[in-house]
Design a protein around this motif. Structure first.
Motif, short mmCIF file in Angstrom:
data_model
loop_
_atom_site.label_atom_id
_atom_site.label_comp_id
_atom_site.label_asym_id
_atom_site.label_seq_id
_atom_site.Cartn_x
_atom_site.Cartn_y
_atom_site.Cartn_z
N LYS A 340 -23.10 12.44 17.59
CA LYS A 340 -22.61 11.30 16.82
C LYS A 340 -23.67 10.84 15.83
CE LYS A 340 -22.36 7.21 18.78
NZ LYS A 340 -21.90 6.08 19.61
N LYS A 342 -24.07 8.16 12.03
CA LYS A 342 -23.42 7.14 11.21
C LYS A 342 -22.58 7.81 10.12
CE LYS A 342 -27.32 3.94 11.77
NZ LYS A 342 -28.41 3.22 11.07
N GLN A 349 -16.93 4.74 10.27
CA GLN A 349 -18.06 4.14 10.96
C GLN A 349 -18.98 5.21 11.54
OE1 GLN A 349 -16.88 0.94 13.48
NE2 GLN A 349 -18.90 0.60 14.36
N PHE A 350 -18.34 6.27 12.11
CA PHE A 350 -19.13 7.34 12.72
C PHE A 350 -18.60 8.70 12.29
CE2 PHE A 350 -19.36 3.95 16.02
CZ PHE A 350 -20.73 3.68 15.93
N TYR A 352 -18.44 12.47 14.18
CA TYR A 352 -18.68 13.27 15.39
C TYR A 352 -18.78 14.73 14.96
CZ TYR A 352 -17.00 9.20 18.10
OH TYR A 352 -16.84 7.95 18.64
N MET A 380 -15.00 9.95 23.37
CA MET A 380 -16.10 9.24 22.72
C MET A 380 -15.56 8.09 21.87
SD MET A 380 -18.71 12.33 21.57
CE MET A 380 -19.60 11.25 20.48
N ASN A 383 -14.78 5.25 24.13
CA ASN A 383 -16.00 4.57 24.60
C ASN A 383 -16.66 3.76 23.49
OD1 ASN A 383 -15.68 5.68 27.15
ND2 ASN A 383 -16.93 7.49 26.69
N ASP A 384 -16.49 4.21 22.23
CA ASP A 384 -17.07 3.49 21.10
C ASP A 384 -16.13 2.40 20.58
OD1 ASP A 384 -19.40 4.99 21.14
OD2 ASP A 384 -18.64 6.48 19.72
N HIS A 385 -15.01 2.21 21.28
CA HIS A 385 -14.02 1.19 20.90
C HIS A 385 -13.44 1.45 19.52
CE1 HIS A 385 -15.33 -1.01 24.45
NE2 HIS A 385 -16.59 -0.97 24.00
#
Length: 815
Positions: A340, A342, A349-350, A352, A380, A383-385
């Motif tokens: 992961k 930025k 936002q991210f 992967y 993931m 988990n990262d909302h």
């Protein structure tokens, strides 16, 4: 040409098919002999016919409102009566207060057993509630205080003007009874549906006019005295009824004093499907331009983002910081890892980064790594909302996966995730480069779709066309034409009532000019689902009809006898035993009037569950049984080799050419049971049989091969010669008698031997062969038109199907 056997479904169609999936597969098997498999769709159980399925929730919508001078308020609503909030709701009841279908069943289910118990008490004390009267019960769990059960008139399908006028006072009386119940119970508001319309066959527009006019007369009379401030809500869940009430109110009560703006939602053009809390979408685009929470990239364990078109495009948009961060993240990267970072200059936002290996390298299965990587990215994101994630076509480039493999692996991973995910809604998008047409197409293979498999190209294409015509497009009205509607019993009509409420549609059963069917109106998705359900009802009715014909036909030619079990001689059981024998079964387990038995054809014995045995015998009449067809049945159809055929009409093909038709194939029909009965009738009917034609739709071809010609299978456009089984002397007449839908791909004609015997002119009201010379005991064998090109018989045993000819229009069209 490749056979097209997959029909992709968008989100709206998945919802529709989920409500009628099992019935859809039944229809395709019954109509076209086509097996259908639903992929990515959870089909509703057919038990929902019994009222187990909850009706669609309707958002309350007021369409009209007016307050009359003496205080009476009248409004028109589109809403669900089971949840409409007033002091009392009106149930369209029958005289016995049996809440078995439609609105009555919906209210009884929603209100609980209290409504049924009180209804039974009323009937026990008063025997019945007369048409035009109304009674009151408590409301149980409904959002109201009372239920007013009003009995409106019930008309037969396609009622005459005289019948309607005779019933109208009873409908008016029912509305007055409702208002009297309001006064008696000291209730201030009531919701009234379009009583007696729809399945009870009172014309909708006239129904609305009577209800509104009765309210106006009530207001204008002494009963509607000053300060009698009742609120009358005219509430229906289907659009046609709501519109009819609006029009009647405008015309009779005056202009609307209530206005509202309604904003209707529009569905996206993106190919998508919702699976529990996950919405999977597939679209063409550029992954680096996506506006989403997470963008997925694919790279190798070397972490060189310049390698690979997708990775480089993401790097170019994000900036060099992306390359710097990923190299700092992992010391010993390996296949299957997800790193992961930025998003930097990307609209996410991210990012992967999935580390994949070439399909042909490594000890682990590359397919398993790819599948697991997609799942890992999804978990993931949870988990990262994150609530949205976009994937490219991972592995379709240098990693060596085919487009089908990519589509199959990635989509199956999302489907597996959706089955277990119970969090907030998650949007998953597969973004495919515009050039990746092959991936976009093969993605349909494992996204929701209908897979078809048929015994012939013609059946396959007919099935596809039927599905396309029924499910695709906006249908606010669908008409099902099927004469087996005339064989519907009480349970079938109760089923129609349940469907009307379940899908918020308006149903009208009709029978005119020798044709019967059901007309469905309402919102498009509901109309389509209801249409499939009703088509399935027709298929079941026609199969029951065919089984009865088959049983009677076989019972007249062969008998299975057992002294210890006389039930075997009943037509239905006899036919089941005979068909099992012809199929070559050694044993067959049957249930005879609740008694389970095992028939052993090898030893010719029957044994019940108590161990009692008896001998069985097969006795055939006349020549039946001397011939045995291949295929293990009493009938078969086999394709004729047209190159070797000696039939002159097929060799020259001239008769079909003149009508702009091309013969696709010819099938020979053999039915030893029908032939035996035909030959027996030939001894009774004078003269030689004639070679005649009948045009039929695809869905009845197999049934005619099986049980012969029936008036239900091929009603002509006009029954000018009577209500019988029509045949034509030539193709020109057949094309005039049976006009098919426009732009149809195939046409089906039976060539048959027909025993016409003594014939006379027919008339529209003839339902049986007329008597000869006024002698009621001697009848003609058939009737004909003035040109003698149309022949009508009244017994299917006077015709024997010989050939089924499948045609298609030539490119030049008709001539």
């Amino acid at each position: 040409m490749d056979r097209e056997d997959k029909i992709p479904l968008n989100e709206d169609l998945v919802v529709t098919v989920s409500k009628c999936g099992s019935e859809l597969t039944l229809c395709l098997e019954s109509k076209f002999g086509c097996t259908a498999v639903l992929h990515g769709v959870e089909a509703a159980s057919s038990s929902s016919f019994n009222g187990c399925m909850q009706p669609k929730k309707v958002t309350p919508e007021k369409r009209y409102s007016i307050q009359l001078p003496k205080g009476l308020k009248v409004s028109v609503w589109k809403d669900d009566l089971t949840s409409h909030q007033v002091d009392a709701v009106v149930n369209a009841a029958n005289e016995q207060l049996q809440h078995a279908g439609g609105l009555a069943l919906a209210l009884a289910n929603a209100g609980g057993p209290e409504i049924t118990r009180e209804s039974e008490r009323i009937i026990k004390n008063h025997e019945c509630v007369k048409t035009g009267d109304a009674v009151v019960t408590r409301a149980g769990n409904l959002f109201c205080k009372r239920v007013i059960h009003a009995v409106g008139p019930h008309l037969k399908p396609n009622p005459s003007k005289k019948d309607i006028e005779k019933a109208a006072p009873f409908l008016q009386r029912a509305v007055m009874s409702i208002l009297e119940c309001l006064q008696k119970e000291n209730l201030r508001s009531v919701a009234i549906p379009a009583l007696s319309s729809g399945i009870f066959n009172f014309p909708l527009e006239y129904c609305a006019e009577i209800i509104v006019r009765t309210l106006k007369e009530y207001h204008d009379s002494n009963s509607g005295r000053q300060n009698q401030a009742f609120e009358i809500h005219l509430v229906n869940h289907d659009e046609p009824s709501v519109k009819a009430m609006e029009r009647a109110c405008h015309r009779i009560l005056g202009p609307n004093s209530y206005s509202t703006a309604v904003t209707m939602g529009t569905s996206s053009d993106t190919h998508s499907v919702k699976m529990n809390a996950v919405t999977l979408s597939i679209k063409k685009g550029y992954i680096e331009r996506e506006k989403t929470c997470v963008i997925v990239n694919t790279t190798s364990p070397r972490l060189d983002l310049v390698a690979g078109a997708i990775s480089k495009a993401i790097l170019d948009k994000a900036g060099r910081e992306l390359q710097t961060e990923i190299r700092q993240k992992q010391q010993h990267p390996k296949h299957g890892d997800v790193i992961k970072t930025k998003g930097y200059k990307l609209d996410c936002q991210f990012v992967y980064h999935v580390l994949c290996q070439h399909k042909l390298l490594g000890e682990m299965s590359a397919e398993e790594i790819l599948w697991g990587s997609v799942l890992k990215c999804l978990h993931m994101a949870v988990n990262d909302h994150m609530t949205s994630i976009s994937f490219p076509a991972i592995g379709s480039g240098v990693l060596g996966f085919t487009s089908h493999e990519v589509a199959s692996i990635m989509t199956s991973a999302v489907v597996d995730f959706s089955k277990r995910y119970r969090g907030v809604p998650m949007d998953v998008c597969f973004v495919l480069y515009p050039a990746d047409e092959d991936i976009f197409r093969t993605s349909y293979d494992i996204t929701p779709h209908i897979e078809l498999d048929a015994c012939s190209v013609e059946a396959q294409r007919e099935a596809r066309r039927w599905i396309t015509d029924l499910l695709f497009g906006e249908h606010q009205r669908i008409t099902i034409n099927n004469n087996h509607v005339m064989h519907f019993g009480q349970k079938d009509h109760e089923e129609l009532l349940s469907l009307q409420t379940m899908f918020n549609v308006n149903l009208r059963v009709f029978c005119r000019d020798g044709r019967a069917g059901v007309s469905i109106t309402g919102d498009s998705g509901d109309v389509r689902a209801a249409a499939v359900r009703i088509e399935a009802m027709c298929c079941r009715a026609q199969e029951d009809f065919a089984l009865a014909e088959e049983s009677d036909m076989l019972h007249s030619l062969v008998r299975w006898q057992c002294k210890g079990l006389p039930e075997l001689q009943k037509p239905k059981i006899n036919a089941v035993v005979e068909k099992a024998y012809l199929a070559g079964a050694e044993t067959k387990r049957l249930s005879v009037n609740g008694l389970a038995v095992q028939v052993n054809f090898k030893t010719k014995t029957v044994e019940d569950d108590h161990g009692r045995c008896a001998r069985v015998e097969r006795n055939c009449f006349d020549s039946y049984g001397k011939q045995k067809l291949s295929g293990g049945s009493f009938y078969k159809r086999e394709t004729v080799d047209l190159k070797k055929s000696v039939h002159p009409k097929w060799k020259t093909d001239e008769m079909f050419r003149r009508k702009g038709l091309e013969i696709v194939k010819v099938e020979r029909v053999e039915n030893m049971a029908l032939r035996q009965l035909f030959e027996l009738n030939g001894k009774r009917v004078s003269g030689q049989p004639r070679r005649l034609y009948q045009r039929v739709s695809a869905q009845f071809c197999e049934l005619i091969c099986r049980v012969g010609f029936q008036r239900e299978y091929a009603p002509p456009d006009e029954q000018k010669c009577g209500a019988g089984i029509y045949f034509s002397a030539d193709l020109d007449t057949a094309m005039r008698l049976w006009r098919g839908p426009e732009n149809e791909e195939y046409m089906y004609f039976f060539e048959a031997e027909v025993l016409t015997g003594n014939t006379t002119h027919g008339f529209p009201d003839v339902t049986a062969p007329p008597p000869m010379r006024g002698d009621p005991l001697v009848h003609y064998d058939s009737v004909t038109d003035k040109t003698k090109k149309i022949t009508v018989i009244f017994s299917g045993q006077q015709a024997l199907p010989l050939y089924l000819i499948t045609c298609k229009p030539r490119r030049s069209g008709y001539v």
